[in-house]
Design a protein around this motif. Structure first.
Motif, PDB file in Angstrom:
ATOM      1  N   ALA A 292      28.701  20.441  -3.498  1.00  0.00           N
ATOM      2  CA  ALA A 292      29.404  20.673  -4.789  1.00  0.00           C
ATOM      3  C   ALA A 292      29.939  22.294  -4.611  1.00  0.00           C
ATOM      4  O   ALA A 292      30.794  22.642  -5.185  1.00  0.00           O
ATOM      5  CB  ALA A 292      28.348  20.453  -5.722  1.00  0.00           C
ATOM      6  N   LEU A 293      28.862  23.107  -4.295  1.00  0.00           N
ATOM      7  CA  LEU A 293      29.485  24.649  -4.440  1.00  0.00           C
ATOM      8  C   LEU A 293      30.319  24.916  -3.431  1.00  0.00           C
ATOM      9  O   LEU A 293      31.283  25.676  -3.734  1.00  0.00           O
ATOM     10  CB  LEU A 293      27.842  25.277  -4.065  1.00  0.00           C
TER      11      LEU A 293
ATOM     12  N   ASP B 157      33.779  13.798 -11.985  1.00  0.00           N
ATOM     13  CA  ASP B 157      33.948  12.546 -11.406  1.00  0.00           C
ATOM     14  C   ASP B 157      34.453  12.656  -9.947  1.00  0.00           C
ATOM     15  O   ASP B 157      34.270  11.661  -9.129  1.00  0.00           O
ATOM     16  CB  ASP B 157      35.170  11.879 -12.094  1.00  0.00           C
ATOM     17  N   GLU B 158      34.177  13.652  -9.561  1.00  0.00           N
ATOM     18  CA  GLU B 158      34.384  14.029  -7.900  1.00  0.00           C
ATOM     19  C   GLU B 158      33.303  14.370  -7.347  1.00  0.00           C
ATOM     20  O   GLU B 158      33.083  14.593  -6.027  1.00  0.00           O
ATOM     21  CB  GLU B 158      35.516  15.216  -7.629  1.00  0.00           C
ATOM     22  N   ASN B 159      32.139  14.377  -8.153  1.00  0.00           N
ATOM     23  CA  ASN B 159      30.600  14.781  -7.801  1.00  0.00           C
ATOM     24  C   ASN B 159      29.707  13.832  -8.232  1.00  0.00           C
ATOM     25  O   ASN B 159      28.864  14.082  -8.915  1.00  0.00           O
ATOM     26  CB  ASN B 159      30.567  16.134  -8.059  1.00  0.00           C
ATOM     27  N   GLU B 160      30.079  12.523  -8.094  1.00  0.00           N
ATOM     28  CA  GLU B 160      29.199  11.558  -8.703  1.00  0.00           C
ATOM     29  C   GLU B 160      27.679  11.438  -8.274  1.00  0.00           C
ATOM     30  O   GLU B 160      26.926  11.323  -9.150  1.00  0.00           O
ATOM     31  CB  GLU B 160      29.765  10.227  -8.359  1.00  0.00           C
ATOM     32  N   THR B 161      27.500  11.655  -6.942  1.00  0.00           N
ATOM     33  CA  THR B 161      26.018  11.865  -6.421  1.00  0.00           C
ATOM     34  C   THR B 161      25.323  12.777  -7.309  1.00  0.00           C
ATOM     35  O   THR B 161      24.130  12.810  -7.695  1.00  0.00           O
ATOM     36  CB  THR B 161      26.146  11.884  -4.995  1.00  0.00           C
TER      37      THR B 161
ATOM     38  N   HIS C 139      22.032  12.440 -10.516  1.00  0.00           N
ATOM     39  CA  HIS C 139      20.849  13.452 -10.440  1.00  0.00           C
ATOM     40  C   HIS C 139      20.406  14.046 -11.915  1.00  0.00           C
ATOM     41  O   HIS C 139      19.313  14.393 -12.105  1.00  0.00           O
ATOM     42  CB  HIS C 139      20.800  14.605  -9.307  1.00  0.00           C
ATOM     43  N   PHE C 140      21.517  14.139 -12.911  1.00  0.00           N
ATOM     44  CA  PHE C 140      21.254  15.023 -13.820  1.00  0.00           C
ATOM     45  C   PHE C 140      21.806  14.325 -15.101  1.00  0.00           C
ATOM     46  O   PHE C 140      22.375  14.683 -15.934  1.00  0.00           O
ATOM     47  CB  PHE C 140      21.905  16.371 -13.780  1.00  0.00           C
ATOM     48  N   LEU C 141      21.539  12.916 -15.283  1.00  0.00           N
ATOM     49  CA  LEU C 141      21.901  12.053 -16.394  1.00  0.00           C
ATOM     50  C   LEU C 141      21.225  12.583 -17.488  1.00  0.00           C
ATOM     51  O   LEU C 141      20.080  12.997 -17.537  1.00  0.00           O
ATOM     52  CB  LEU C 141      21.786  10.600 -16.105  1.00  0.00           C
ATOM     53  N   THR C 142      21.677  12.132 -18.763  1.00  0.00           N
ATOM     54  CA  THR C 142      21.126  12.741 -20.170  1.00  0.00           C
ATOM     55  C   THR C 142      21.162  11.324 -20.684  1.00  0.00           C
ATOM     56  O   THR C 142      22.191  10.585 -21.019  1.00  0.00           O
ATOM     57  CB  THR C 142      22.207  13.380 -20.839  1.00  0.00           C
TER      58      THR C 142
END
Length: 201
Positions: free
Chosen positions: A8-9, A114-118, A122-125
């Motif tokens: 991601a970074l 949406d480009e970083n679904e994985t 990990h950080f759902l609310t």
């Protein structure tokens, strides 16, 4: 997790790059969405003007500015966002000003949800892909030490109360939320994130 963060970074944007991406897409009548719709482009246009205003008017309180300058550790703020998100439009300018006030202790990087679904998963609310989502990474170790989002508690309470009374979120709820942000002037967001950082110090 570290591999997901690193990926991601690698594909992230600075705040100014993100703002340019938003503006360039809007010139072509588009948003950052994978699935382009008129509605998302419309919200992106609204958010562009909101962010332009906030970039000029948003202020970090003197107290919070001093706390940011007093940080002893260095952090990367990895933020999941999209141009059509109303909460992101209100919060990203605050995060950027906090980054600037920190005298190099904080480096903010933005990625599209949406480009970083994985990463997002990990950080759902409450099991949802709510954004913006701030992931706080200790720069020296590369470890995730905290997260925050998608909105400050006062805004959460407002939306929850509206859903309880009316059953769903509609345009009136969205308008009420934007008014809440306007009156709050970014102070709640600042205070909540400063408290998180102080607990990490």
């Amino acid at each position: 997790m570290k591999i997901v963060i690193a990926q991601a970074l690698f594909n992230s944007h600075s705040y100014l790059e993100y703002r340019k991406l938003m503006a360039d897409l809007l010139k072509d009548g588009k948003s950052t969405a994978v699935e382009q719709t008129q509605e998302r482009t419309h919200y992106s246009e609204l958010n562009e003007s909101r962010m332009r205003r906030l970039d000029k008017t948003m202020r970090i309180t003197d107290e919070n500015g001093a706390k940011l300058k007093a940080l002893t550790k260095r952090y990367i703020w990895l933020v999941l966002s999209e141009s059509w998100c109303g909460d992101a439009a209100q919060i990203l300018p605050i995060l950027h000003k906090m980054e600037v006030e920190s005298n190099g202790k904080i480096e903010m990087k933005l990625v599209l949800r949406d480009e970083n679904e994985t990463l997002m998963n990990h950080f759902l609310t409450n099991k949802s892909k709510a954004i913006p989502k701030l992931i706080i990474i200790h720069k020296e170790t590369g470890s995730v030490v905290s997260d925050w989002g998608p909105r400050p508690q006062g805004a959460v309470n407002l939306i929850e109360a509206y859903k309880t009374e009316f059953g769903s979120i509609d345009e009136t709820a969205k308008a009420n939320l934007q008014l809440w942000y306007l009156h709050d002037k970014g102070v709640s967001t600042q205070n909540e994130i400063i408290l998180l950082l102080q607990n990490l110090e």
